[in-house]
Design an enzyme around this catalytic site. Structure first.
Site, PDB file in Angstrom:
ATOM      1  N   HIS A   1       0.842  -1.206   0.000  1.00  0.00           N
ATOM      2  CA  HIS A   1       0.000   0.000   0.000  1.00  0.00           C
ATOM      3  C   HIS A   1       0.870   1.246   0.000  1.00  0.00           C
ATOM      4  O   HIS A   1       1.198   1.808   1.039  1.00  0.00           O
ATOM      5  CB  HIS A   1      -0.912  -0.026   1.230  1.00  0.00           C
ATOM      6  CG  HIS A   1      -1.958   1.048   1.257  1.00  0.00           C
ATOM      7  ND1 HIS A   1      -2.978   1.054   2.186  1.00  0.00           N
ATOM      8  CD2 HIS A   1      -2.153   2.145   0.498  1.00  0.00           C
ATOM      9  CE1 HIS A   1      -3.750   2.110   1.997  1.00  0.00           C
ATOM     10  NE2 HIS A   1      -3.264   2.793   0.975  1.00  0.00           N
TER      11      HIS A   1
ATOM     12  N   SER B   1      -6.157  10.555  -2.337  1.00  0.00           N
ATOM     13  CA  SER B   1      -6.985  11.748  -2.224  1.00  0.00           C
ATOM     14  C   SER B   1      -7.059  12.523  -3.537  1.00  0.00           C
ATOM     15  O   SER B   1      -8.017  13.262  -3.775  1.00  0.00           O
ATOM     16  CB  SER B   1      -6.456  12.658  -1.111  1.00  0.00           C
ATOM     17  OG  SER B   1      -5.139  13.102  -1.399  1.00  0.00           O
TER      18      SER B   1
ATOM     19  N   TYR C   1     -12.083   7.414   5.103  1.00  0.00           N
ATOM     20  CA  TYR C   1     -11.329   6.209   4.756  1.00  0.00           C
ATOM     21  C   TYR C   1     -11.732   5.041   5.654  1.00  0.00           C
ATOM     22  O   TYR C   1     -11.990   3.919   5.183  1.00  0.00           O
ATOM     23  CB  TYR C   1      -9.823   6.452   4.916  1.00  0.00           C
ATOM     24  CG  TYR C   1      -9.160   7.235   3.804  1.00  0.00           C
ATOM     25  CD1 TYR C   1      -9.902   7.969   2.876  1.00  0.00           C
ATOM     26  CD2 TYR C   1      -7.781   7.260   3.694  1.00  0.00           C
ATOM     27  CE1 TYR C   1      -9.278   8.687   1.877  1.00  0.00           C
ATOM     28  CE2 TYR C   1      -7.142   7.980   2.694  1.00  0.00           C
ATOM     29  CZ  TYR C   1      -7.893   8.698   1.786  1.00  0.00           C
ATOM     30  OH  TYR C   1      -7.260   9.413   0.797  1.00  0.00           O
TER      31      TYR C   1
ATOM     32  N   GLU D   1       1.631   2.662   3.859  1.00  0.00           N
ATOM     33  CA  GLU D   1       1.110   3.908   3.278  1.00  0.00           C
ATOM     34  C   GLU D   1       2.035   5.080   3.642  1.00  0.00           C
ATOM     35  O   GLU D   1       1.586   6.164   4.012  1.00  0.00           O
ATOM     36  CB  GLU D   1      -0.326   4.167   3.740  1.00  0.00           C
ATOM     37  CG  GLU D   1      -1.096   5.120   2.852  1.00  0.00           C
ATOM     38  CD  GLU D   1      -2.548   5.277   3.262  1.00  0.00           C
ATOM     39  OE1 GLU D   1      -3.281   5.934   2.505  1.00  0.00           O
ATOM     40  OE2 GLU D   1      -2.946   4.761   4.319  1.00  0.00           O
TER      41      GLU D   1
ATOM     42  N   ARG E   1       2.064  11.464   8.951  1.00  0.00           N
ATOM     43  CA  ARG E   1       3.482  11.585   8.613  1.00  0.00           C
ATOM     44  C   ARG E   1       4.372  11.951   9.796  1.00  0.00           C
ATOM     45  O   ARG E   1       5.588  11.978   9.657  1.00  0.00           O
ATOM     46  CB  ARG E   1       3.657  12.642   7.515  1.00  0.00           C
ATOM     47  CG  ARG E   1       2.819  12.367   6.277  1.00  0.00           C
ATOM     48  CD  ARG E   1       3.131  13.339   5.161  1.00  0.00           C
ATOM     49  NE  ARG E   1       2.265  13.121   3.999  1.00  0.00           N
ATOM     50  CZ  ARG E   1       2.434  13.690   2.820  1.00  0.00           C
ATOM     51  NH1 ARG E   1       3.461  14.526   2.636  1.00  0.00           N
ATOM     52  NH2 ARG E   1       1.606  13.444   1.826  1.00  0.00           N
TER      53      ARG E   1
END
Length: 341
Positions: free
Chosen positions: A6, A73, A194, A284, A290
């Site tokens: 992913h 997105s 999500y 991801e 992040r």
């Protein structure tokens, strides 16, 4: 090997977003619609966008290969019509393919589909075909809600999706069930939409009998399945109430979950509840979350640490990190074998 199933191209060069802004602006003035040829991104720009970003992080964390798809997105299927989405998907998919050509042992492309609210899913088949046959895509991202958070599409078990499933089965390619941007103010894109979508998609599959018609179709539900592991008892009970077989028989032969869960307790729950054979390693990275976790001193999305700190036996860790992905993504497995891996 460690295979991250992913990954998104979240660091694409700025000209891509500029082109998209022009495309969106042209919805009010079709004469200003940009041409695909207007987007000029050289190989050096592509290298500069991934080498200090995804590739650097992969090296730091010991991740060998990432399945690399367009930024989720940015898919934004709610924008414009099918023609809009088709042009946008083609550009985004080509860039992921080009990144994979530049780093063939590190990135493998997956494709976004040119979905649009109200459009027949069969219209996505030509782009799927192109990406598999020309770009070597090993998977696609399938958006169960092209409306952007208003859920106007029929459930994934509806027969309108069948032409797409038929082609996925023909190519032996899995789909990751992944929504895009939410334009519904009630649902934050990454924190609500999500995870809502992951949970909703699973329940749709529990309610239906999709895999009776497509016994070899494989769907990956990301982000650890949303609420699914936490409410496994609820889903088991609902399956019983609906007269369905046990979940292990009804869906787990075809449905898989990834490890994009960003704390140890969440990963532990996922791996305790869901059979190890149904879990695929993923991070991801450089995605929705992040930052560095101040409690651990490591990035939230450094999911390898969580998997390896779990109580899984070594053979199950190896399955999660490599062997399950090879089974669920057979075109990826074939590519790795051609590379001698």
């Amino acid at each position: 090997m460690i295979i991250d199933c992913h990954g998104h191209y979240t660091t694409a060069p700025p000209p891509l977003a500029d082109w998209r802004e022009r495309q969106i602006a042209a919805l009010a003035d079709p004469s200003a619609r940009p041409s695909p040829a207007d987007l000029r991104i050289g190989d050096d720009e592509l290298r500069e966008s991934v080498e200090p970003n995804q590739l650097r992080v992969m090296d730091e964390r010991g991740i060998d290969v990432t399945v690399f798809s367009p930024r989720a997105s940015f898919m934004a299927h709610h924008v414009g019509d099918f023609r809009t989405s088709a042009a946008w998907a083609a550009l985004c998919n080509e860039l992921c393919h080009r990144v994979a050509l530049l780093h063939p042992e590190r990135f493998v492309p997956a494709a976004m589909l040119p979905q649009s609210p109200g459009a027949d899913p069969a219209t996505c088949v030509p782009e799927l075909t192109r990406c598999v046959e020309e770009y070597g895509a090993v998977a696609v991202n399938l958006n169960p809600d092209p409306s952007g958070g208003h859920w106007t599409a029929p459930p994934l078990t509806d027969r309108s999706w069948y032409p797409l499933y038929e082609k996925l089965v023909e190519y032996d390619v899995p789909a990751m069930v992944h929504v895009s941007t939410s334009v519904n103010p009630a649902f934050h894109t990454t924190g609500a939409h999500y995870l809502n979508a992951d949970t909703t998609a699973f329940m749709q599959l529990v309610q239906g009998d999709l895999f009776a018609d497509f016994p070899t179709l494989r769907l990956v539900i990301p982000h650890g399945g949303g609420a699914v592991p936490y409410h496994w008892g609820r889903f088991r009970g609902l399956a019983m109430a609906l007269g369905k077989p046990p979940l292990e028989e009804h869906v787990l032969g075809n449905v898989f979950f990834d490890t994009c869960v960003y704390h140890q307790a969440g990963i532990d729950l996922l791996l305790d509840v869901v059979p190890a054979r149904n879990v695929l390693f993923a991070s991801e990275m450089i995605g929705a979350v992040r930052d560095v976790d101040p409690r651990s001193g490591h990035h939230f999305d450094d999911t390898r640490r969580y998997v390896e700190a779990s109580s899984l036996p070594a053979e199950h860790v190896a399955a999660v990190q490599e062997h399950n992905a090879r089974a669920v993504y057979p075109r990826l497995d074939a590519l790795l074998k051609r590379q001698g891996r």
